[in-house]
Design a protein around this motif. Structure first.
Motif, mmCIF file in Angstrom:
data_model
loop_
_atom_site.group_PDB
_atom_site.id
_atom_site.type_symbol
_atom_site.label_atom_id
_atom_site.label_comp_id
_atom_site.label_asym_id
_atom_site.label_seq_id
_atom_site.Cartn_x
_atom_site.Cartn_y
_atom_site.Cartn_z
ATOM 1 N N GLY A 159 -16.552 17.972 0.659
ATOM 2 C CA GLY A 159 -15.202 18.095 0.128
ATOM 3 C C GLY A 159 -14.104 17.762 1.114
ATOM 4 N N PHE A 160 -14.471 17.239 2.303
ATOM 5 C CA PHE A 160 -13.452 16.945 3.311
ATOM 6 C C PHE A 160 -12.528 15.814 2.862
ATOM 7 N N ALA A 161 -13.092 14.769 2.251
ATOM 8 C CA ALA A 161 -12.272 13.639 1.817
ATOM 9 C C ALA A 161 -11.270 14.075 0.748
ATOM 10 N N SER A 162 -11.707 14.890 -0.197
ATOM 11 C CA SER A 162 -10.796 15.384 -1.239
ATOM 12 C C SER A 162 -9.693 16.236 -0.629
ATOM 13 N N GLY A 186 -5.231 5.057 1.292
ATOM 14 C CA GLY A 186 -6.603 4.617 1.505
ATOM 15 C C GLY A 186 -7.305 5.551 2.471
ATOM 16 N N TRP A 187 -8.614 5.381 2.633
ATOM 17 C CA TRP A 187 -9.382 6.311 3.451
ATOM 18 C C TRP A 187 -10.676 5.686 3.947
ATOM 19 N N VAL A 188 -11.170 6.217 5.045
ATOM 20 C CA VAL A 188 -12.488 5.883 5.598
ATOM 21 C C VAL A 188 -13.046 7.171 6.185
ATOM 22 N N ASP A 202 9.736 -1.205 3.550
ATOM 23 C CA ASP A 202 8.586 -1.627 2.752
ATOM 24 C C ASP A 202 7.569 -2.355 3.636
ATOM 25 N N GLY A 203 6.305 -2.013 3.436
ATOM 26 C CA GLY A 203 5.236 -2.629 4.210
ATOM 27 C C GLY A 203 4.777 -1.807 5.388
ATOM 28 N N GLU A 204 5.557 -0.821 5.800
ATOM 29 C CA GLU A 204 5.163 0.013 6.936
ATOM 30 C C GLU A 204 4.151 1.064 6.491
ATOM 31 N N GLY A 205 3.345 1.538 7.449
ATOM 32 C CA GLY A 205 2.314 2.502 7.122
ATOM 33 C C GLY A 205 2.074 3.505 8.231
ATOM 34 N N ILE A 206 1.357 4.555 7.881
ATOM 35 C CA ILE A 206 0.922 5.578 8.826
ATOM 36 C C ILE A 206 -0.566 5.775 8.629
ATOM 37 N N VAL A 207 -1.302 5.848 9.734
ATOM 38 C CA VAL A 207 -2.724 6.162 9.670
ATOM 39 C C VAL A 207 -2.932 7.512 10.353
ATOM 40 N N TYR A 208 -3.516 8.439 9.617
ATOM 41 C CA TYR A 208 -3.784 9.782 10.131
ATOM 42 C C TYR A 208 -5.253 9.929 10.510
ATOM 43 N N ALA A 209 -5.504 10.453 11.682
ATOM 44 C CA ALA A 209 -6.847 10.905 12.013
ATOM 45 C C ALA A 209 -7.134 12.162 11.220
ATOM 46 N N VAL A 210 -8.331 12.245 10.642
ATOM 47 C CA VAL A 210 -8.756 13.464 9.955
ATOM 48 C C VAL A 210 -9.694 14.194 10.921
ATOM 49 N N ILE A 266 -13.420 12.787 11.876
ATOM 50 C CA ILE A 266 -14.484 12.443 10.929
ATOM 51 C C ILE A 266 -14.075 11.332 9.973
ATOM 52 N N GLY A 267 -12.843 10.863 10.094
ATOM 53 C CA GLY A 267 -12.366 9.801 9.225
ATOM 54 C C GLY A 267 -10.881 9.585 9.431
ATOM 55 N N ASP A 268 -10.307 8.750 8.595
ATOM 56 C CA ASP A 268 -8.858 8.555 8.660
ATOM 57 C C ASP A 268 -8.302 8.300 7.272
ATOM 58 N N MET A 269 -7.049 8.666 7.100
ATOM 59 C CA MET A 269 -6.310 8.480 5.857
ATOM 60 C C MET A 269 -5.088 7.621 6.154
ATOM 61 N N SER A 270 -4.804 6.684 5.290
ATOM 62 C CA SER A 270 -3.639 5.826 5.481
ATOM 63 C C SER A 270 -2.704 5.927 4.282
ATOM 64 N N VAL A 271 -1.420 5.755 4.565
ATOM 65 C CA VAL A 271 -0.410 5.722 3.511
ATOM 66 C C VAL A 271 0.566 4.603 3.845
ATOM 67 N N PHE A 272 0.836 3.755 2.854
ATOM 68 C CA PHE A 272 1.714 2.610 3.046
ATOM 69 C C PHE A 272 2.884 2.687 2.069
ATOM 70 N N LEU A 273 4.062 2.386 2.582
ATOM 71 C CA LEU A 273 5.245 2.317 1.744
ATOM 72 C C LEU A 273 5.288 0.935 1.096
ATOM 73 N N LYS A 274 5.064 0.879 -0.193
ATOM 74 C CA LYS A 274 5.057 -0.398 -0.906
ATOM 75 C C LYS A 274 6.439 -0.754 -1.461
ATOM 76 N N SER A 275 7.183 0.263 -1.897
ATOM 77 C CA SER A 275 8.543 0.025 -2.379
ATOM 78 C C SER A 275 9.354 1.303 -2.256
ATOM 79 N N ALA A 276 10.300 1.303 -1.324
ATOM 80 C CA ALA A 276 11.178 2.467 -1.173
ATOM 81 C C ALA A 276 12.069 2.627 -2.403
ATOM 82 N N ALA A 277 12.530 1.502 -2.967
ATOM 83 C CA ALA A 277 13.441 1.560 -4.107
ATOM 84 C C ALA A 277 12.773 2.142 -5.337
ATOM 85 N N TRP A 278 11.460 1.943 -5.468
ATOM 86 C CA TRP A 278 10.730 2.424 -6.639
ATOM 87 C C TRP A 278 9.875 3.643 -6.335
ATOM 88 N N GLY A 279 9.926 4.149 -5.110
ATOM 89 C CA GLY A 279 9.135 5.326 -4.756
ATOM 90 C C GLY A 279 7.643 5.092 -4.880
#
Length: 208
Positions: A134-137, A123-125, A84-92, A105-118
């Motif tokens: 339509g790139f962000a979508s 987030g994005w920039v 919990d609390g770990e994240g990955i940031v992807y270059a787009v 052209i941007g980046d997308m992030s994903v953070f694990l907030k609770s493994a037990a609760w899935g």
């Protein structure tokens, strides 16, 4: 029982995240490549981190080149999800159709907030020069697919400044719905700020 009786609603058993630990891997869409950031992305990343409009609703201010380099080093290290609390940031990356160097052209992030609760937060920039295509979508859909299909998410959510209309529209385009509006929940860059919470559940993702 009559023939027109309603069929029982299918229930989903509670579960936590099922795809952990996860080390960042490339994700490809029709037009984009999402991949872990690297040091060679500095100039492209700085090109949007130096813009006032981009950082208006972010927790950091405009970055000079050195600040972008420092920020990039921290985000490069974010490439694994396990605790919990770990994240990955992807270059787009928008690949060069001629096979040359693609542009980030941007980046997308994903953070694990609770493994037990899935539970995961995304987030994005994005560089404003690439808005309206339509790139962000497309990138966000890839991250949702990662969360639900690979990581076994139950709930994916995004939190944003309620004044950030562009991000709110993106949330709606990818199927998220607003669950909450937290009024004056924090002092953000010298003024009270409302926070909007958008989310998508696993059963909603599956039924789209």
């Amino acid at each position: 029982m009559s023939d027109d009786a309603a069929a029982p609603t299918e229930t989903v058993e509670p579960h936590g995240a099922t795809g952990l630990p996860y080390a960042a891997q490339e994700l490809r869409t029709e037009r984009l490549l999402l991949r872990p950031l690297n040091t060679g992305d500095l100039d492209d990343v700085h090109a949007y981190q130096k813009l006032k409009d981009v950082v208006r609703y972010l927790y950091w201010e405009v970055h000079d080149h050195e600040e972008s380099a420092k920020h990039l080093r921290k985000r490069i290290a974010m490439n694994r999800l396990e605790k919990d609390g770990e994240g990955i940031v992807y270059a787009v990356e928008l690949p060069d159709p001629d096979g040359g160097h693609g542009r980030v052209i941007g980046d997308m992030s994903v953070f694990l907030k609770s493994a037990a609760w899935g539970k995961f937060e995304i987030g994005w920039v994005f560089h404003p020069a690439f808005h309206g295509n339509g790139f962000a979508s497309e990138a966000a859909e890839a991250i949702l697919g990662l969360c639900f299909d690979t990581l076994g998410a139950h709930r994916v959510f995004a939190q944003l400044d309620a004044r950030n209309e562009a991000s709110a529209r993106l949330c709606e385009r990818i199927g998220m719905r607003q669950e909450a509006l937290l009024r004056e929940t924090e002092i953000f860059k010298g003024e009270w700020s409302d926070t909007a919470v958008y989310a998508l559940l696993e059963q909603e993702w599956r039924s789209r």
